[in-house]
Design a protein around this motif. Structure first.
Motif, PDB file in Angstrom:
ATOM      1  N   ASP A 148       0.705  -1.218  -0.033  1.00 61.30           N
ATOM      2  CA  ASP A 148       0.156   0.125  -0.049  1.00 61.30           C
ATOM      3  C   ASP A 148       0.734   1.182   0.109  1.00 61.30           C
ATOM      4  O   ASP A 148       0.662   2.135  -0.809  1.00 61.30           O
ATOM      5  N   LEU A 149       1.993   1.095   0.651  1.00 60.21           N
ATOM      6  CA  LEU A 149       2.894   2.198   0.694  1.00 60.21           C
ATOM      7  C   LEU A 149       3.624   2.574  -0.716  1.00 60.21           C
ATOM      8  O   LEU A 149       3.539   3.489  -1.183  1.00 60.21           O
ATOM      9  N   PHE A 150       3.829   1.315  -1.288  1.00 59.85           N
ATOM     10  CA  PHE A 150       4.450   1.284  -2.302  1.00 59.85           C
ATOM     11  C   PHE A 150       3.638   2.416  -3.384  1.00 59.85           C
ATOM     12  O   PHE A 150       4.342   3.114  -4.259  1.00 59.85           O
ATOM     13  N   TYR A 151       2.321   1.913  -3.617  1.00 61.06           N
ATOM     14  CA  TYR A 151       1.618   2.560  -4.418  1.00 61.06           C
ATOM     15  C   TYR A 151       1.198   3.896  -4.189  1.00 61.06           C
ATOM     16  O   TYR A 151       1.105   4.829  -5.201  1.00 61.06           O
ATOM     17  N   ARG A 152       1.523   4.314  -3.025  1.00 64.28           N
ATOM     18  CA  ARG A 152       1.463   5.680  -2.743  1.00 64.28           C
ATOM     19  C   ARG A 152       2.548   6.580  -2.873  1.00 64.28           C
ATOM     20  O   ARG A 152       2.500   7.872  -3.249  1.00 64.28           O
ATOM     21  N   LEU A 153       3.880   6.027  -2.947  1.00 62.48           N
ATOM     22  CA  LEU A 153       4.928   6.619  -3.163  1.00 62.48           C
ATOM     23  C   LEU A 153       5.166   6.776  -4.885  1.00 62.48           C
ATOM     24  O   LEU A 153       5.694   7.395  -5.234  1.00 62.48           O
ATOM     25  N   GLN A 154       4.854   5.580  -5.407  1.00 64.67           N
ATOM     26  CA  GLN A 154       5.198   5.401  -6.774  1.00 64.67           C
ATOM     27  C   GLN A 154       4.146   5.943  -7.758  1.00 64.67           C
ATOM     28  O   GLN A 154       3.941   5.132  -8.628  1.00 64.67           O
ATOM     29  N   VAL A 155       3.802   7.221  -7.693  1.00 66.44           N
ATOM     30  CA  VAL A 155       2.869   7.601  -8.211  1.00 66.44           C
ATOM     31  C   VAL A 155       3.334   7.807  -9.646  1.00 66.44           C
ATOM     32  O   VAL A 155       2.705   7.537 -10.610  1.00 66.44           O
ATOM     33  N   PHE A 156       4.517   8.660  -9.828  1.00 66.60           N
ATOM     34  CA  PHE A 156       5.170   8.891 -11.118  1.00 66.60           C
ATOM     35  C   PHE A 156       6.586   8.601 -11.002  1.00 66.60           C
ATOM     36  O   PHE A 156       7.336   9.058 -10.306  1.00 66.60           O
ATOM     37  N   GLU A 157       6.991   7.694 -11.588  1.00 65.02           N
ATOM     38  CA  GLU A 157       8.112   6.924 -11.512  1.00 65.02           C
ATOM     39  C   GLU A 157       9.316   7.363 -12.457  1.00 65.02           C
ATOM     40  O   GLU A 157       8.950   7.489 -13.745  1.00 65.02           O
ATOM     41  N   ILE A 158      10.381   7.813 -12.051  1.00 63.89           N
ATOM     42  CA  ILE A 158      11.551   7.998 -13.006  1.00 63.89           C
ATOM     43  C   ILE A 158      12.659   7.293 -12.813  1.00 63.89           C
ATOM     44  O   ILE A 158      13.040   7.113 -11.713  1.00 63.89           O
ATOM     45  N   ARG A 159      12.938   6.380 -13.743  1.00 59.40           N
ATOM     46  CA  ARG A 159      13.961   5.541 -13.631  1.00 59.40           C
ATOM     47  C   ARG A 159      15.482   6.173 -14.243  1.00 59.40           C
ATOM     48  O   ARG A 159      15.603   6.710 -15.169  1.00 59.40           O
ATOM     49  N   ILE A 160      16.136   6.318 -13.248  1.00 64.50           N
ATOM     50  CA  ILE A 160      17.631   7.006 -13.567  1.00 64.50           C
ATOM     51  C   ILE A 160      18.619   5.826 -14.314  1.00 64.50           C
ATOM     52  O   ILE A 160      19.192   5.057 -13.429  1.00 64.50           O
ATOM     53  N   PRO A 161      18.880   6.142 -15.388  1.00 68.16           N
ATOM     54  CA  PRO A 161      20.035   4.771 -16.042  1.00 68.16           C
ATOM     55  C   PRO A 161      21.195   4.937 -15.298  1.00 68.16           C
ATOM     56  O   PRO A 161      21.673   6.092 -15.110  1.00 68.16           O
ATOM     57  N   PRO A 162      21.752   3.791 -15.277  1.00 66.00           N
ATOM     58  CA  PRO A 162      23.364   3.820 -14.783  1.00 66.00           C
ATOM     59  C   PRO A 162      24.113   4.443 -15.690  1.00 66.00           C
ATOM     60  O   PRO A 162      23.962   4.447 -16.780  1.00 66.00           O
ATOM     61  N   LEU A 163      25.293   4.801 -15.147  1.00 61.38           N
ATOM     62  CA  LEU A 163      26.361   5.478 -16.322  1.00 61.38           C
ATOM     63  C   LEU A 163      26.833   4.527 -17.353  1.00 61.38           C
ATOM     64  O   LEU A 163      27.043   5.136 -18.323  1.00 61.38           O
ATOM     65  N   ARG A 164      26.649   3.304 -17.080  1.00 61.61           N
ATOM     66  CA  ARG A 164      27.278   2.475 -18.188  1.00 61.61           C
ATOM     67  C   ARG A 164      26.598   2.593 -19.349  1.00 61.61           C
ATOM     68  O   ARG A 164      26.727   2.113 -20.514  1.00 61.61           O
ATOM     69  N   ASP A 165      25.211   2.939 -19.252  1.00 60.50           N
ATOM     70  CA  ASP A 165      24.190   2.864 -20.215  1.00 60.50           C
ATOM     71  C   ASP A 165      24.089   4.308 -20.879  1.00 60.50           C
ATOM     72  O   ASP A 165      23.107   4.495 -21.707  1.00 60.50           O
ATOM     73  N   ARG A 166      24.827   5.121 -20.125  1.00 59.08           N
ATOM     74  CA  ARG A 166      25.008   6.400 -21.133  1.00 59.08           C
ATOM     75  C   ARG A 166      26.480   6.855 -20.956  1.00 59.08           C
ATOM     76  O   ARG A 166      26.860   7.994 -20.698  1.00 59.08           O
ATOM     77  N   ILE A 167      27.154   5.946 -21.530  1.00 58.94           N
ATOM     78  CA  ILE A 167      28.617   6.308 -21.705  1.00 58.94           C
ATOM     79  C   ILE A 167      29.223   7.372 -22.363  1.00 58.94           C
ATOM     80  O   ILE A 167      30.177   8.289 -21.985  1.00 58.94           O
ATOM     81  N   SER A 168      28.439   7.898 -23.210  1.00 58.54           N
ATOM     82  CA  SER A 168      28.599   8.959 -24.079  1.00 58.54           C
ATOM     83  C   SER A 168      28.668  10.241 -23.001  1.00 58.54           C
ATOM     84  O   SER A 168      29.203  11.403 -23.359  1.00 58.54           O
TER      85      SER A 168
END
Ligand SMILES: Nc1ncnc2c1ncn2[C@@H]1O[C@H](COP(=O)(O)OP(=O)(O)OP(=O)(O)O)[C@@H](O)[C@H]1O
Ligand SMILES: [Mg+2]
Length: 522
Positions: free
Chosen positions: A376-396
């Motif tokens: 129940d807490l998860f759904y209240r916190l996770q209303v709008f999720e932004i996933r931040i990619p690890p640096l190895r996936d944006r090596i440029s």
């Protein structure tokens, strides 16, 4: 009956409170005001109780005489988290057996104690070898940890039930002081994080005020598509009051993005208040978040506003939410459901005017599946999720970030701007960056110090745990665990040094040691 009153589980347990009250005699059990004041004065100002432990032993001599005093904190898994001894003569480990569940233990002659598990027997033997003959051990719970305070005497029969109340009193003082010590550590971590991100706030402000016209040093760096998508999502949600959930590995810039959202939102002139849920002791979570009224508990001499009030009109950033205890989760859930709160010990219900941004470097969904985090807490916190990619996936972005950090460093040291040699550049883009942007910044910082002619060569860069990264590229927690283990080995288990290399605070490192059950194996 000689010897032990409560050491073995077969023996009668003499810890009922009424019995204590009946048998206590005033002479030694009275924890006189003077002793209490002196004890408080000694432990109040220190950040590490170990530094004053011999002095504590001296002060409490009057109320519970002893030849040695020992303190040991263990976590839920029974691992020691803090140990102190008043004298080196007291054996270092194992003077208490973690299996002990009694509130107190009295051994009137250690030579006659027989315990089942071999290691318990070994520890008793060590005490006897050090010429200790009797012991009184008090058990208390503090901050989700088990505390044991042991009084040891070279005389037999030194302790009786009469000593238990005074000894417990001393234990309570010590437990409270350690709780505050841990709170202070959390506060130091927060201050550190604030300092780190203040520069970034300046940049974000400039970015939101002046658009993309700015020189690179004022920007949140990153031109990769992955990073641009993150900023675009952040800008989209910023003007609303929706709760945002930032998910990303350690050091990917979750706090940077949280501050970016704050600065791009109508609340930008309000405060940005961060709380690291992993660093706040469970017992203090409620009062930290919601504050307390004067007299709400012993020591609450003044009312104090909680972070929810401090952040009014602005943003409350809940960092490392996955590490919250079930108790803290329940408190937070209630607050999120009702958007109202009361200070501890207060009667006035207040409405909160805060926007929440939460962050986690663990997969919260997985934590829900494993029943470690409330759904129940998860759904209240996770209303709008932004996933931040690890640096190895944006090596440029690595060369841009590196350039930015070297410029920052030159500014901070008022020295020449270090440059990257071609092979150093290649090494940076070939590395997998398990510690992400923080690791990059730290690597450049130490390389800049090592390079004497202002050119950073490949050999100046200590890029750790590459092999671990290559071995398990898909399992991030294994990767994190292995990286930490490697760095600990490399630093000879020096936690301060290891935390520094990993770009973590000591508290963050300890959270991870506990999470993965990492222990030094001899
Ligand atoms: N895009 C960026 N541009 C410039 N600096 C950045 C950027 N992203 C992160 N940083 C820097 O990298 C470091 C780590 O960022 P931050 O503290 O926000 O990470 P985090 O994801 O919150 O990590 P953790 O949760 O593990 O503490 C900080 O020094 C921050 O200033
Ligand atoms: Mg962070």
């Amino acid at each position: 009956m000689n010897a032990v009153l409560t050491m073995s589980r077969d023996e009668p347990v003499l810890s009922e409170r009424n019995r204590l009250a009946r048998t206590a005699t005033p002479s030694r059990t009275l924890f006189v005001g003077e002793t209490a004041t002196e004890l408080l004065r000694t432990i109040a100002g220190v950040l590490d109780i170990r530094s004053v432990f011999p002095r504590i032993s001296e002060i409490v001599q009057q109320v519970v005489p002893h030849d040695a005093l020992g303190l040991r904190f263990t976590d839920r898994a029974g691992r020691a988290t803090l140990e102190a001894r008043s004298t080196d003569e007291l054996p270092e480990h194992g003077w208490c057996t973690t299996a002990e569940q009694n509130e107190y233990t009295i051994a009137s002659d250690l030579r006659r104690v027989r315990l089942a598990p071999a290691d318990s027997e070994k520890s008793i033997n060590a005490l006897v070898a050090a010429r200790y003959r009797s012991a009184l051990i008090i058990r208390a719970v503090a901050n989700d940890q088990m505390m044991r305070l042991g009084f040891f005497s070279r005389q037999t029969n030194a302790y009786s039930l009469n000593d238990v109340p005074a000894a417990r009193h001393v234990a309570d003082y010590v437990a409270v002081s350690v709780a505050h010590e841990q709170l202070a550590a959390a506060e130091r971590d927060r201050a550190e994080a604030r300092g780190r991100s203040e520069r970034v706030v300046g940049r974000v402000r400039a970015l939101t005020d002046h658009g993309a016209e700015l020189p690179a040093r004022h920007r949140i760096v990153g031109r990769s598509d992955a990073w641009q998508r993150v900023l675009a999502r952040a800008l989209r949600v910023a003007p609303t009051d929706v709760t945002v959930f930032l998910q990303g590995e350690s050091g990917t810039g979750k706090e940077v993005v949280a501050r970016f959202i704050h600065q791009a939102s109508p609340r930008k002139d309000g405060p940005f208040v961060a709380i690291n849920c992993a660093a706040v002791p469970e017992q203090l979570f409620e009062s930290e978040l919601f504050g307390y009224e004067r007299g709400a508990f012993t020591g609450a001499n003044q009312a104090k506003a909680g972070l929810v009030e401090v952040a009014a009109g602005g943003v409350l950033f809940l960092d490392e939410v996955s590490e919250m205890s079930p108790f803290a989760q329940a408190k937070l859930l209630r607050f999120l459901q009702e958007r109202e709160f009361q200070r501890l010990g207060g009667i006035r219900t207040q409405t909160a005017n805060v926007r929440l941004i939460a962050a986690s470097n663990r997969d919260l969904r997985q934590a829900v599946e494993r029943r470690l985090f409330r759904e129940d807490l998860f759904y209240r916190l996770q209303v709008f999720e932004i996933r931040i990619p690890p640096l190895r996936d944006r090596i440029s972005d690595v060369p841009l970030l590196a350039e930015q950090f070297l410029t920052d460093l030159a500014g901070a040291r008022r020295g020449p701007h270090a440059r990257l040699s071609a092979d150093a550049h290649d090494a940076l883009v070939a590395h997998s960056w398990p510690g992400n942007i923080r690791e990059l910044r730290n690597a450049l910082e130490s390389a800049a110090i090592l390079s004497d002619d202002g050119v950073i060569e490949r050999r100046h860069l200590s890029l750790h745990a590459k092999s671990a990264a290559a071995a398990v590229p898909h399992d991030l927690s294994t990767l994190e665990q292995q990286t930490i283990e490697n760095v600990l080995r490399e630093t000879g288990w020096n936690k301060t040094e290891a935390a520094h290399r990993l770009g973590l605070t000591r508290t963050q490192l300890y959270v991870r040691l506990r999470r993965y059950g990492i222990e030094r194996s001899e």
